[in-house]
Design a protein around this motif. Structure first.
Motif, mmCIF file in Angstrom:
data_model
loop_
_atom_site.group_PDB
_atom_site.id
_atom_site.type_symbol
_atom_site.label_atom_id
_atom_site.label_comp_id
_atom_site.label_asym_id
_atom_site.label_seq_id
_atom_site.Cartn_x
_atom_site.Cartn_y
_atom_site.Cartn_z
ATOM 1 N N HIS A 54 0.706 -1.204 0.001
ATOM 2 C CA HIS A 54 -0.042 -0.167 0.016
ATOM 3 C C HIS A 54 0.842 1.234 0.028
ATOM 4 O O HIS A 54 0.674 2.101 -0.882
ATOM 5 C CB HIS A 54 -0.830 0.016 1.082
ATOM 6 C CG HIS A 54 -1.791 1.221 1.520
ATOM 7 N ND1 HIS A 54 -3.226 1.305 1.341
ATOM 8 C CD2 HIS A 54 -1.202 2.284 1.986
ATOM 9 C CE1 HIS A 54 -3.479 2.434 1.521
ATOM 10 N NE2 HIS A 54 -2.297 3.343 2.037
ATOM 11 N N GLU A 55 1.929 1.415 0.973
ATOM 12 C CA GLU A 55 2.656 2.611 0.925
ATOM 13 C C GLU A 55 3.671 2.770 -0.388
ATOM 14 O O GLU A 55 3.622 3.701 -0.787
ATOM 15 C CB GLU A 55 3.644 2.639 2.205
ATOM 16 C CG GLU A 55 2.707 2.389 3.760
ATOM 17 C CD GLU A 55 1.846 3.487 4.024
ATOM 18 O OE1 GLU A 55 1.899 4.484 3.169
ATOM 19 O OE2 GLU A 55 0.786 3.220 4.654
ATOM 20 N N HIS A 65 1.589 4.163 -2.933
ATOM 21 C CA HIS A 65 1.080 5.611 -2.959
ATOM 22 C C HIS A 65 2.442 6.509 -3.558
ATOM 23 O O HIS A 65 1.981 7.479 -4.022
ATOM 24 C CB HIS A 65 1.401 6.037 -1.247
ATOM 25 C CG HIS A 65 0.165 6.097 -0.805
ATOM 26 N ND1 HIS A 65 -1.087 6.321 -0.986
ATOM 27 C CD2 HIS A 65 -0.221 5.486 0.714
ATOM 28 C CE1 HIS A 65 -2.050 6.186 -0.122
ATOM 29 N NE2 HIS A 65 -1.464 5.692 0.774
ATOM 30 N N GLU A 124 -6.095 6.480 -1.486
ATOM 31 C CA GLU A 124 -6.141 5.566 -0.633
ATOM 32 C C GLU A 124 -6.507 4.204 -1.297
ATOM 33 O O GLU A 124 -6.075 2.994 -1.106
ATOM 34 C CB GLU A 124 -6.884 5.586 0.511
ATOM 35 C CG GLU A 124 -6.275 6.834 1.681
ATOM 36 C CD GLU A 124 -4.782 6.592 2.032
ATOM 37 O OE1 GLU A 124 -4.143 5.283 2.177
ATOM 38 O OE2 GLU A 124 -3.951 7.617 2.010
ATOM 39 N N HIS A 165 -9.193 7.711 3.977
ATOM 40 C CA HIS A 165 -9.675 6.163 3.989
ATOM 41 C C HIS A 165 -11.059 5.963 3.991
ATOM 42 O O HIS A 165 -11.670 6.574 4.777
ATOM 43 C CB HIS A 165 -8.869 5.652 4.924
ATOM 44 C CG HIS A 165 -7.327 5.719 5.294
ATOM 45 N ND1 HIS A 165 -7.058 7.182 5.873
ATOM 46 C CD2 HIS A 165 -6.142 5.347 4.647
ATOM 47 C CE1 HIS A 165 -5.643 7.182 5.853
ATOM 48 N NE2 HIS A 165 -5.315 6.021 4.946
HETATM 49 ZN ZN LIG Z 1 -2.569 5.198 2.455
#
Ligand SMILES: [Zn+2]
Length: 648
Positions: free
Chosen positions: A486-487, A490, A547, A608
């Motif tokens: 996930h990061e 980004h 997100e 989120h």
């Molecule tokens: Zn995030």
């Protein structure tokens, strides 16, 4: 190392099939058995870890208070801070003594010409009146710092709270006026008429503010202005002179919403000076209420935590002092924590996973069928340049100059804010320190910083159920692996993709590739905008887009990295295949019950989506999930092929 089966089938809801609602299938038993306790706004996996981390720190805080380490050591600073925060008798006896000088300064404002001086004092103390102020790296030159001036000055969480006219919203605004009234009366510095006037002032600021989903649009909010030209925006107030008085020596600053500052100038020059005084008095009290005598703290709890956050009861005092310490002297607290809990083995295993996930992101980029080679090369350069930090900083922050003692708690808090402000202003003259962390290491969180193209994972989040030192890869890649993915993703979401490998805002896309990226992102916007919350609200697909891109991409790269670890070994553990265990672990970390009020607030302000949506949304777009659980065509957890969102 023996592997342990960490998946808990008693948390399942067997009555809900995986094909209908996988979040509920995996978590339903747990959700039903774990309603939100009265002391929390929500309760779920991240809260469980948070509370466990707090318990570890509780013992360390008490030991630091009782044993007093050497002057300047973390245990001395944290122990003294904790002692002052726990001394409710001294806090009651001192009443508002520490704020007296500031109240006098506010009271002496005779016209707009006097405002700059008191605003300087309030900004140095971190008071959020009228506008935001931050010092972070420059989006065109990430090796230097830049001042970011922002819209702000509201006492409610977001502009829409002031502007909606349904019954629930107007009742909350009435409660806000009641709260401001109570705090002004608690201080003996005003009453209801003042609170009503403050609301009108804030409502004008709200009307001039960008809504949350626009505020995260960097195309809109990254705007460089010459400081010497800023009196054009605020001729009455004199924005240039004000910034110079704060210590801004730079030639340029960033302003997110220039119109806001123009309107602020009109508001300041057109509002009675008595109202400005009340407004500043209110925001000073608001900032420090949790460190003031009980009547302020309880009133602040009743409005912000209970009415807005849905939390029924305050938590124990030591947890509140700990939270304050985490924001004031976070790295001192974090150092105590990591000395106790974070092992070199855990760090090594996580580093290995991050390397794996970065490699998986590279494969994902190479395999994309919608991107030209030209853009792929740029994307791969960025992937290859990813930096990461795991656990805790190599070098801890030096708090020299900050005085923390066993005297006044609110003064400890004020000196901490002042120290942080001075530190930020000093940084304007210095090169950036890329070793810095934006979060204390005991906090349960992770982040991507586009300006340094780096991902960061705290020791606080590298705990069960996110990460187990003794679990099979399926469990860890499904949980912390998907967080890492996930990061990393980004770096390639709607905002991150506008920054290059060095953290500069630079367009490295061909026009056609960018168009195709946006088209694919729009699929996610419309998908998520359809999810309902509590029957009468919907997810804001645009506010949550970054997100949602990161969740979907993170799932895909974590799964790919996990499959590489299988080496043909598809043996079952605990009755599930490794692939099934990956998805079960993925859903487990998102389990969360929310109070109705808190969920409502998050829907307005949080980038989120709610956790149920964060689980089912990505999975319903991900064919390997449908295969692992034999989810058939037409089932809710399997979107038709021509409707699937697929970006990274
Ligand atoms: Zn995030």
């Amino acid at each position: 190392m023996g592997l342990t089966d960490h998946l808990d089938v008693s948390a399942f809801d067997p009555a809900t099939p995986p094909s209908v609602d996988f979040y509920r299938h995996v978590n339903g038993g747990w959700l039903d058995a774990n309603p939100v306790p009265a002391e929390y706004p929500a309760w779920g996996a991240s809260y469980e870890v948070h509370v466990r981390n707090e318990e570890i720190l509780h013992g360390l805080l008490e030991a630091s208070r009782d044993d007093r380490g050497a002057p300047g050591s973390p245990s001395r600073t944290v122990g003294d801070y904790f002692a002052s925060g726990m001394d409710v008798d001294a806090i009651a006896a001192a009443d508002l003594d520490s704020l007296g000088g500031l109240f006098d300064g506010i009271g002496s404002i005779g016209s707009i010409d006097d405002l700059g001086v008191i605003m300087l004092s309030l900004k140095q103390l971190g008071v959020g009146a009228f506008h935001g102020f931050a010092v972070i790296p420059d989006f065109e030159d990430p090796d230097s710092y830049l001042v970011y001036l922002g819209q702000g000055g509201l006492g409610l969480p977001e502009r829409d709270y002031y502007l909606r006219d349904d019954d629930r919203s107007t009742a909350l605004v009435d409660a806000y006026v009641g709260h401001v009234t109570a705090q002004l009366e608690n201080a003996g510095r005003g009453g209801r008429d003042d609170a009503v006037a403050i609301l009108e002032l804030e409502r004008r600021l709200a009307e001039a503010s960008l809504p949350a989903e626009k505020l995260r649009d960097l195309q809109l909010t990254l705007n460089r202005h010459r400081v010497d030209d800023l009196d054009v925006l605020m001729p009455q107030f004199g924005l240039t002179g004000y910034l110079r008085s704060l210590g801004v020596t730079l030639e340029t600053v960033n302003i997110d919403n220039a119109d806001f500052f123009s309107i602020l100038d009109e508001v300041l020059s057109g509002t009675r000076v008595e109202v400005i005084r009340s407004y500043l008095t209110w925001h000073l009290i608001r900032s420090y209420a949790p460190a003031l005598p009980t009547r302020f703290e309880e009133e602040a709890f009743d409005f912000y935590n209970r009415k807005i956050g849905g939390q029924q009861q305050p938590r124990e005092r030591w947890t509140r002092v700990l939270s304050a310490a985490a924001s004031d002297i976070g790295e001192q607290v974090a150092k105590l924590y990591v000395d106790e809990v974070f092992s070199p083995e855990a760090k090594a295993r996580c580093e290995h996973m991050v390397d794996d996930l970065i490699a998986a992101m590279g494969r994902s980029v190479r395999d994309l069928d919608w991107m030209t080679e030209e853009t792929k090369q740029e994307a791969l350069t960025k992937v290859d340049s990813f930096a990461y930090k795991i656990g805790y900083p190599d070098e801890w922050r030096d708090y020299t100059g900050l005085v923390i003692d066993r005297g006044s708690y609110v003064e400890n808090r004020m000196r901490s804010a002042r120290w942080e402000f001075d530190r930020n202003m000093r940084r304007l003259e210095e090169p950036v320190d890329k070793g810095e962390w934006a979060l204390p290491a005991h906090v349960v969180n992770a982040y991507y910083n586009p300006l340094w193209n780096e991902v960061v994972f705290t020791a606080g989040i590298l705990q069960p159920p996110f990460f187990y030192a003794d679990a099979d890869d399926a469990v860890n890649y499904g949980a912390i692996g998907s967080v890492i993915g996930h990061e990393i993703t980004h770096g390639f979401d709607d905002n991150g993709s506008r920054f290059d490998e060095a953290g500069r805002r630079r367009n490295w896309w061909t026009e056609a590739d960018r168009d195709e990226f946006e088209r694919r992102a729009e699929v996610l916007v419309s998908q998520f905008s359809e999810y309902e919350i509590d029957g009468d609200q919907k997810v804001n697909g645009r506010l949550t887009l970054g997100e949602n891109i990161a969740d979907l991409g993170g799932l895909a790269v974590a799964y790919d990295a996990f499959v590489q670890t299988l080496n043909g070994d598809e043996a079952e553990i605990g009755g599930f295949t490794a692939r099934q265990r990956f998805f079960i672990s993925y859903a487990t970390i998102w389990r969360m019950n929310y109070t109705e009020e808190y969920l409502r607030m998050l829907t307005n302000v949080d980038v989120h989506a709610p956790n149920q949506v964060r689980t089912n949304g990505p999975l319903s777009n991900f064919p390997p999930f449908a295969e692992a659980f034999s989810v058939g065509d037409g089932a809710p957890m399997r979107r038709p092929v021509d409707e699937v969102a697929d970006i990274w």
